[in-house]
Design an enzyme around this catalytic site. Structure first.
Site, PDB file in Angstrom:
ATOM      1  N   PRO A   2       0.747  -1.073   0.239  1.00 14.78           N
ATOM      2  CA  PRO A   2       0.317   0.491   0.038  1.00 14.78           C
ATOM      3  C   PRO A   2       1.046   1.436  -0.430  1.00 14.78           C
ATOM      4  O   PRO A   2       1.957   1.289   0.394  1.00 14.78           O
ATOM      5  CB  PRO A   2      -0.467  -0.126   1.231  1.00 14.78           C
ATOM      6  CG  PRO A   2       0.321  -0.623   1.709  1.00 14.78           C
ATOM      7  CD  PRO A   2       0.620  -2.177   1.498  1.00 14.78           C
ATOM      8  N   PRO A  37       3.203  -7.070   1.094  1.00 17.38           N
ATOM      9  CA  PRO A  37       4.215  -7.101   0.909  1.00 17.38           C
ATOM     10  C   PRO A  37       4.428  -5.834   1.693  1.00 17.38           C
ATOM     11  O   PRO A  37       5.112  -4.719   1.242  1.00 17.38           O
ATOM     12  CB  PRO A  37       4.279  -6.866  -0.094  1.00 17.38           C
ATOM     13  CG  PRO A  37       2.971  -6.771  -0.967  1.00 17.38           C
ATOM     14  CD  PRO A  37       2.223  -6.350   0.262  1.00 17.38           C
ATOM     15  N   ARG A  42       4.674   2.486   1.520  1.00 19.51           N
ATOM     16  CA  ARG A  42       5.250   3.832   1.028  1.00 19.51           C
ATOM     17  C   ARG A  42       4.193   4.431   1.628  1.00 19.51           C
ATOM     18  O   ARG A  42       2.962   3.929   1.651  1.00 19.51           O
ATOM     19  CB  ARG A  42       4.936   3.919  -0.552  1.00 19.51           C
ATOM     20  CG  ARG A  42       5.814   3.504  -1.318  1.00 19.51           C
ATOM     21  CD  ARG A  42       7.625   3.305  -1.678  1.00 19.51           C
ATOM     22  NE  ARG A  42       7.353   2.609  -2.935  1.00 19.51           N
ATOM     23  CZ  ARG A  42       7.846   1.027  -2.888  1.00 19.51           C
ATOM     24  NH1 ARG A  42       7.534   0.591  -1.502  1.00 19.51           N
ATOM     25  NH2 ARG A  42       7.823   0.297  -3.886  1.00 19.51           N
ATOM     26  N   ARG A  73      -8.473  -7.603  -0.610  1.00 16.16           N
ATOM     27  CA  ARG A  73      -8.284  -8.369   0.627  1.00 16.16           C
ATOM     28  C   ARG A  73     -10.181  -7.968   0.747  1.00 16.16           C
ATOM     29  O   ARG A  73     -11.200  -7.157   0.473  1.00 16.16           O
ATOM     30  CB  ARG A  73      -8.005  -6.626   1.334  1.00 16.16           C
ATOM     31  CG  ARG A  73      -6.243  -6.885   1.618  1.00 16.16           C
ATOM     32  CD  ARG A  73      -5.658  -6.310   0.747  1.00 16.16           C
ATOM     33  NE  ARG A  73      -4.552  -6.389   0.645  1.00 16.16           N
ATOM     34  CZ  ARG A  73      -3.377  -5.942  -0.761  1.00 16.16           C
ATOM     35  NH1 ARG A  73      -4.328  -5.655  -1.335  1.00 16.16           N
ATOM     36  NH2 ARG A  73      -1.527  -5.614  -1.010  1.00 16.16           N
TER      37      ARG A  73
END
Length: 128
Positions: A2, A37, A42, A73
Site C-alpha cells: 500500500p 508486502p 510507501r 483484501r
C-alpha cells in the site's frame, strides 16, 4: 502497495511532527505483512500552502490521509487497517486537536491491478 499519502495544511507544520506520524503509520502497514508486502509499503506527506477550510475566516487546519491499496483484501481486513491508522492519526494529533480547530480524515482507495505498472526489486530482500 500500500501507499499512504498524507496531506496537511502548512499552518500546523511546525507542531505536527509529520515525520513521526509517517513512521507510526508505516509501522502499522508493515505489521500487516500478511496483507501487504513490506517491499511495497510507501508513506509520504504533502504540505499544502494553498487551501481554504470552512468559511476561511479562522486559522483552521486539516490533515487528510489516503490509503491506496490493490484489490483483494476482505472488508474486515480493510476496516481493521483503516481503523488502526485513523486511531494512530487521532492519537498523534490529540494535543493539537485540543488547542486549535483541526479536521482529521482518512479514506481508502482500492484499485484494480489492471492499469497499474510496477518495477520493484525491494521485494527480493523480504523473500530470502
Amino acid at each position: 502497495m500500500p501507499h499512504f499519502i498524507l496531506e496537511y495544511t502548512d499552518n500546523i507544520a511546525k507542531e505536527a511532527n509529520i515525520h513521526e506520524l509517517l513512521r507510526k503509520v508505516h509501522q502499522v502497514l508493515i505489521s500487516r505483512s500478511d496483507l501487504f508486502p513490506i517491499g511495497g509499503v510507501r508513506s509520504r506527506a504533502i504540505e499544502l500552502k494553498e487551501y481554504y477550510v470552512a468559511d476561511g475566516i479562522e486559522d483552521d487546519a486539516f490533515v487528510h490521509g489516503t490509503l491506496k491499496i490493490g484489490a483483494g483484501r476482505s472488508e474486515a481486513d480493510k476496516q481493521a487497517v483503516c481503523k488502526e491508522i485513523f486511531n494512530v492519526m487521532k492519537d498523534h494529533f490529540s494535543a493539537l486537536y485540543e488547542k486549535r480547530y483541526l479536521a482529521l480524515s482518512l479514506e481508502l482507495y482500492e484499485f484494480s491491478e489492471s492499469g497499474t505498472y510496477k518495477h520493484n526489486n525491494i521485494h527480493r530482500r523480504y523473500q530470502e
